[in-house]
Design a protein around this motif. Structure first.
Motif, PDB file in Angstrom:
ATOM      1  N   ASP A  90      61.227  43.394  48.649  1.00 12.46           N
ATOM      2  CA  ASP A  90      60.930  44.830  48.623  1.00 12.46           C
ATOM      3  C   ASP A  90      59.481  45.140  48.972  1.00 12.46           C
ATOM      4  O   ASP A  90      59.077  46.309  49.008  1.00 12.46           O
ATOM      5  CB  ASP A  90      61.291  45.439  47.271  1.00 12.46           C
ATOM      6  CG  ASP A  90      60.460  44.881  46.115  1.00 12.46           C
ATOM      7  OD1 ASP A  90      59.552  44.048  46.357  1.00 12.46           O
ATOM      8  OD2 ASP A  90      60.720  45.267  44.961  1.00 12.46           O
ATOM      9  N   GLY A  91      58.677  44.101  49.225  1.00  6.86           N
ATOM     10  CA  GLY A  91      57.301  44.295  49.658  1.00  6.86           C
ATOM     11  C   GLY A  91      56.326  44.691  48.569  1.00  6.86           C
ATOM     12  O   GLY A  91      55.168  44.981  48.867  1.00  6.86           O
ATOM     13  N   THR A  92      56.738  44.680  47.307  1.00  6.66           N
ATOM     14  CA  THR A  92      55.855  45.112  46.220  1.00  6.66           C
ATOM     15  C   THR A  92      55.034  43.969  45.638  1.00  6.66           C
ATOM     16  O   THR A  92      54.037  44.217  44.961  1.00  6.66           O
ATOM     17  CB  THR A  92      56.656  45.766  45.084  1.00  6.66           C
ATOM     18  OG1 THR A  92      57.560  44.794  44.517  1.00  6.66           O
ATOM     19  CG2 THR A  92      57.442  46.954  45.602  1.00  6.66           C
ATOM     20  N   LYS A  93      55.446  42.717  45.883  1.00  6.09           N
ATOM     21  CA  LYS A  93      54.757  41.568  45.300  1.00  6.09           C
ATOM     22  C   LYS A  93      54.591  40.461  46.333  1.00  6.09           C
ATOM     23  O   LYS A  93      55.292  40.423  47.355  1.00  6.09           O
ATOM     24  CB  LYS A  93      55.523  41.045  44.079  1.00  6.09           C
ATOM     25  CG  LYS A  93      55.617  42.035  42.927  1.00  6.09           C
ATOM     26  CD  LYS A  93      56.292  41.432  41.722  1.00  6.09           C
ATOM     27  CE  LYS A  93      56.434  42.443  40.595  1.00  6.09           C
ATOM     28  NZ  LYS A  93      55.111  42.935  40.129  1.00  6.09           N
ATOM     29  N   ILE A  94      53.669  39.570  46.039  1.00  9.89           N
ATOM     30  CA  ILE A  94      53.433  38.397  46.867  1.00  9.89           C
ATOM     31  C   ILE A  94      53.369  37.176  45.962  1.00  9.89           C
ATOM     32  O   ILE A  94      52.590  37.152  44.998  1.00  9.89           O
ATOM     33  CB  ILE A  94      52.124  38.513  47.671  1.00  9.89           C
ATOM     34  CG1 ILE A  94      52.214  39.666  48.679  1.00  9.89           C
ATOM     35  CG2 ILE A  94      51.801  37.208  48.389  1.00  9.89           C
ATOM     36  CD1 ILE A  94      50.920  39.942  49.425  1.00  9.89           C
ATOM     37  N   ALA A  95      54.193  36.187  46.234  1.00  9.65           N
ATOM     38  CA  ALA A  95      54.093  34.893  45.553  1.00  9.65           C
ATOM     39  C   ALA A  95      53.183  33.998  46.381  1.00  9.65           C
ATOM     40  O   ALA A  95      53.219  34.038  47.614  1.00  9.65           O
ATOM     41  CB  ALA A  95      55.470  34.262  45.402  1.00  9.65           C
ATOM     42  N   PHE A  96      52.358  33.209  45.709  1.00 11.66           N
ATOM     43  CA  PHE A  96      51.462  32.330  46.462  1.00 11.66           C
ATOM     44  C   PHE A  96      51.181  31.052  45.691  1.00 11.66           C
ATOM     45  O   PHE A  96      51.382  30.980  44.474  1.00 11.66           O
ATOM     46  CB  PHE A  96      50.153  33.045  46.813  1.00 11.66           C
ATOM     47  CG  PHE A  96      49.307  33.466  45.645  1.00 11.66           C
ATOM     48  CD1 PHE A  96      48.275  32.667  45.187  1.00 11.66           C
ATOM     49  CD2 PHE A  96      49.531  34.683  45.018  1.00 11.66           C
ATOM     50  CE1 PHE A  96      47.474  33.062  44.121  1.00 11.66           C
ATOM     51  CE2 PHE A  96      48.746  35.094  43.946  1.00 11.66           C
ATOM     52  CZ  PHE A  96      47.713  34.282  43.494  1.00 11.66           C
ATOM     53  N   ALA A  97      50.772  30.045  46.431  1.00 13.41           N
ATOM     54  CA  ALA A  97      50.395  28.763  45.837  1.00 13.41           C
ATOM     55  C   ALA A  97      48.880  28.707  45.746  1.00 13.41           C
ATOM     56  O   ALA A  97      48.188  28.735  46.765  1.00 13.41           O
ATOM     57  CB  ALA A  97      50.931  27.607  46.668  1.00 13.41           C
ATOM     58  N   ARG A  98      48.393  28.656  44.530  1.00 14.09           N
ATOM     59  CA  ARG A  98      46.954  28.603  44.291  1.00 14.09           C
ATOM     60  C   ARG A  98      46.503  27.158  44.141  1.00 14.09           C
ATOM     61  O   ARG A  98      47.097  26.386  43.391  1.00 14.09           O
ATOM     62  CB  ARG A  98      46.596  29.372  43.018  1.00 14.09           C
ATOM     63  CG  ARG A  98      45.130  29.263  42.635  1.00 14.09           C
ATOM     64  CD  ARG A  98      44.824  30.019  41.359  1.00 14.09           C
ATOM     65  NE  ARG A  98      43.419  29.881  40.985  1.00 14.09           N
ATOM     66  CZ  ARG A  98      42.855  30.491  39.942  1.00 14.09           C
ATOM     67  NH1 ARG A  98      43.580  31.287  39.177  1.00 14.09           N
ATOM     68  NH2 ARG A  98      41.571  30.325  39.680  1.00 14.09           N
ATOM     69  N   TYR A 107      51.697  31.377  41.701  1.00 14.93           N
ATOM     70  CA  TYR A 107      51.273  32.653  41.119  1.00 14.93           C
ATOM     71  C   TYR A 107      52.036  33.779  41.821  1.00 14.93           C
ATOM     72  O   TYR A 107      52.524  33.614  42.944  1.00 14.93           O
ATOM     73  CB  TYR A 107      49.778  32.880  41.329  1.00 14.93           C
ATOM     74  CG  TYR A 107      48.876  32.177  40.337  1.00 14.93           C
ATOM     75  CD1 TYR A 107      48.118  32.909  39.417  1.00 14.93           C
ATOM     76  CD2 TYR A 107      48.766  30.797  40.335  1.00 14.93           C
ATOM     77  CE1 TYR A 107      47.275  32.266  38.514  1.00 14.93           C
ATOM     78  CE2 TYR A 107      47.932  30.151  39.426  1.00 14.93           C
ATOM     79  CZ  TYR A 107      47.190  30.892  38.525  1.00 14.93           C
ATOM     80  OH  TYR A 107      46.371  30.257  37.628  1.00 14.93           O
ATOM     81  N   VAL A 108      52.126  34.907  41.152  1.00 15.59           N
ATOM     82  CA  VAL A 108      52.678  36.117  41.758  1.00 15.59           C
ATOM     83  C   VAL A 108      51.698  37.249  41.487  1.00 15.59           C
ATOM     84  O   VAL A 108      51.109  37.338  40.409  1.00 15.59           O
ATOM     85  CB  VAL A 108      54.065  36.461  41.186  1.00 15.59           C
ATOM     86  CG1 VAL A 108      54.538  37.826  41.682  1.00 15.59           C
ATOM     87  CG2 VAL A 108      55.085  35.390  41.584  1.00 15.59           C
ATOM     88  N   MET A 109      51.497  38.113  42.481  1.00 10.57           N
ATOM     89  CA  MET A 109      50.609  39.269  42.317  1.00 10.57           C
ATOM     90  C   MET A 109      51.252  40.495  42.943  1.00 10.57           C
ATOM     91  O   MET A 109      52.204  40.388  43.737  1.00 10.57           O
ATOM     92  CB  MET A 109      49.252  39.006  42.971  1.00 10.57           C
ATOM     93  CG  MET A 109      49.296  38.821  44.467  1.00 10.57           C
ATOM     94  SD  MET A 109      47.645  38.477  45.151  1.00 10.57           S
ATOM     95  CE  MET A 109      48.054  38.058  46.853  1.00 10.57           C
ATOM     96  N   ASN A 110      50.756  41.664  42.572  1.00 15.10           N
ATOM     97  CA  ASN A 110      51.168  42.883  43.248  1.00 15.10           C
ATOM     98  C   ASN A 110      50.681  42.850  44.693  1.00 15.10           C
ATOM     99  O   ASN A 110      49.735  42.135  45.028  1.00 15.10           O
ATOM    100  CB  ASN A 110      50.616  44.107  42.535  1.00 15.10           C
ATOM    101  CG  ASN A 110      51.187  44.279  41.141  1.00 15.10           C
ATOM    102  OD1 ASN A 110      52.304  43.843  40.857  1.00 15.10           O
ATOM    103  ND2 ASN A 110      50.422  44.900  40.262  1.00 15.10           N
TER     104      ASN A 110
END
Length: 198
Positions: A90-98, A107-110
């Motif tokens: 839905d484009g509201t969040k971004i998961a990323f590898a820190r 991690y997940v962020m807005n």
């Protein structure tokens, strides 16, 4: 506009060329000063924003820029940087590898970079959202043996982490089927022999 979901890229020139190729711009030539080496990039589901990882600073961080050009804004500013990311459907969040020293964490962020939250309780990288946005699949490696990588899945809120593969070699590159019922992945093989699931 022609939408494209995910790109693995190798430079700002290629990013610009692909954007021009996949988007109808009616004689508007797009130029983006992405800066540094672009390691990966992906357009938001609604096609309005390009997110990318760049080493324009001393470490690799996630940046976003409007699909109609402009200046890039940093979403992360982490000591050890970021290695991969993925938009939620839905484009509201971004998961990323820190990056955290010798290993990575999910991690997940807005989508605006706020509320950066550690999700997995173990090392993890290469997160991918399920098509319905309810789960995240990722790869995890033994911190004592990085060659042993397995596929894991968890709920989108970070709960119920489950291991999906179990073998003595490396599994990587997970990808969801369009209906979310299956996950494909790559398994490392030696001498044309692939280990079976234990």
């Amino acid at each position: 506009d022609v939408r494209f979901r995910r790109l693995l890229l190798g430079g700002a020139d290629r990013v610009e060329a692909l954007l021009q190729r996949f988007h109808q711009v009616d004689d508007l030539r797009r130029r983006f000063d992405l800066g540094g080496e672009v390691l990966s990039a992906a357009v938001s589901p609604d096609g309005s924003t390009l997110a990318f990882i760049s080493d324009r600073t001393d470490t690799r961080q996630i940046y976003v820029i409007s699909a109609t050009a402009g200046e890039a804004d940093a979403l992360t500013s982490l000591e050890d940087g970021v290695t991969a990311f993925a938009w939620s459907p839905d484009g509201t969040k971004i998961a990323f590898a820190r990056s955290s020293g010798s290993f990575n964490e999910i991690y997940v962020m807005n989508a605006d970079g706020t509320n950066q939250t550690r999700f997995s309780g173990q090392p993890g990288f290469d997160p991918r959202w399920s098509p319905d946005g309810t789960k995240i699949v990722f790869v995890s490696a033994d911190i004592f043996d990085a060659t042993t990588q397995e596929i894991y899945v968890m709920n989108a809120d970070g709960s119920n982490v489950q291991r999906l593969t179990n073998n003595q070699t490396g599994d990587s590159n997970p990808a969801w089927s369009p209906d979310g019922s299956k996950i494909t992945f790559t398994r490392a093989c030696q001498h044309n022999r692939c280990p079976t699931q234990q």
